[in-house]
Design a protein around this motif. Structure first.
Motif, PDB file in Angstrom:
ATOM      1  N   ASP A 157     104.349 -30.949 -26.706  1.00 54.39           N
ATOM      2  CA  ASP A 157     105.399 -32.640 -27.174  1.00 54.39           C
ATOM      3  C   ASP A 157     106.301 -31.116 -28.149  1.00 54.39           C
ATOM      4  OD1 ASP A 157     104.252 -34.476 -25.441  1.00 54.39           O
ATOM      5  OD2 ASP A 157     103.839 -35.023 -27.766  1.00 54.39           O
ATOM      6  N   THR A 199      98.612 -31.238 -25.915  1.00 54.04           N
ATOM      7  CA  THR A 199      99.927 -32.105 -25.660  1.00 54.04           C
ATOM      8  C   THR A 199     100.647 -32.239 -27.125  1.00 54.04           C
ATOM      9  OG1 THR A 199      98.053 -33.907 -25.264  1.00 54.04           O
ATOM     10  CG2 THR A 199     100.031 -34.221 -26.798  1.00 54.04           C
ATOM     11  N   ASP A 254      92.157 -32.416 -26.366  1.00 49.68           N
ATOM     12  CA  ASP A 254      93.579 -32.577 -26.036  1.00 49.68           C
ATOM     13  C   ASP A 254      94.671 -32.630 -26.447  1.00 49.68           C
ATOM     14  OD1 ASP A 254      92.027 -32.917 -23.209  1.00 49.68           O
ATOM     15  OD2 ASP A 254      91.476 -34.598 -22.990  1.00 49.68           O
ATOM     16  N   TRP A 255      94.425 -32.144 -27.755  1.00 46.03           N
ATOM     17  CA  TRP A 255      95.800 -32.851 -28.980  1.00 46.03           C
ATOM     18  C   TRP A 255      96.357 -31.757 -28.295  1.00 46.03           C
ATOM     19  CZ3 TRP A 255      96.930 -30.426 -33.107  1.00 46.03           C
ATOM     20  CH2 TRP A 255      95.705 -29.692 -33.401  1.00 46.03           C
TER      21      TRP A 255
END
Length: 235
Positions: free
Chosen positions: A179, A175, A171-172
């Motif tokens: 961001d 994310t 999921d990074w």
């Protein structure tokens, strides 16, 4: 006593002598396919048809093997005649060829730049670069510095471009992308302004490796700046 049917140390199943160059080429193929962690002495031995112990006659450790495999990355460079091409054009062509070779073998990018070369396979390439710089007119005291600048900038930059994403967190990427696109303009006004063009295109602001998203235009600018600097030192 019947002949032992098992492969002998240092010999493949077919009985011919184990060829070091062939072993390195097979290892390179395994690294390209499976990554550094996936290429083991056992998998390599299976691929060339010998017992794992046979490989240790030629390579004391896997680290030595990987070091020598990394030296193959630049073996197949196709370069122009360095005597019939302007020095800066020749260096530009070399830089693009080196980057292309590293893109073909991205698993070895960190090894090429992060480990001391443990073989003399690089001598022909080093000779040609020094020869080109010498003919360009750089003084004897400048040759090493200019050589190091060219090599360090080109290979270091491409290694950063090809840096691998972290493993184990699916999921990074989503994310980080969210961001960055929501960056606080009061804290980071310049980043907020340039983020529409910088997101996933600038170092420290990427979520996709250059393996899948090559930074072609940035490399062109890097090369332009390096060569302009070298030309300025000659003027």
């Amino acid at each position: 006593m019947k002949d032992d049917p098992r492969p002998r140390r240092g010999r493949p199943v077919g009985g011919t002598e184990l060829n070091r160059q062939e072993v390195l080429r097979v290892a390179l193929g395994l690294v390209d396919r499976d990554g550094l962690s996936g290429m083991t002495m056992r998998s390599l031995a299976t691929a060339v048809g010998v017992r794992p112990s046979a490989l240790y006659w030629h390579f004391r450790t896997k680290e030595q093997l990987v070091g020598e495999v990394s030296a193959l990355v630049f073996d197949d460079l196709e370069l122009a005649d360095d005597q019939g091409t302007a020095w800066d054009l020749w260096l530009a062509d070399l830089a693009r060829e080196m980057r292309s070779a590293m893109h073909e073998h991205p698993h070895l990018a960190g090894i090429v730049t992060g480990q001391m070369l443990i073989t003399d396979r690089g001598l022909p390439l080093a000779e040609r670069i020094f020869r080109v710089l010498d003919r360009a007119g750089f003084s004897s005291t400048e040759l090493v510095e200019v050589y190091n600048v060219f090599f360090g900038v080109v290979l270091g930059w491409v290694t950063m471009e090809l840096s691998a994403p972290p493993e184990g967190d699916d999921d990074w990427q989503a994310t980080l992308a969210a961001d960055l696109r929501a960056v606080d303009s009061t804290l980071f006004p310049t980043l907020a302004r340039v983020m529409p063009v910088a997101a996933d295109q600038a170092f420290m602001l990427r979520w996709t490796s250059g393996r899948a998203n090559p930074l072609d235009s940035s490399f062109a600018v890097v090369l332009e700046i390096v060569l302009a600097g070298l030309r300025a030192r000659l003027s």
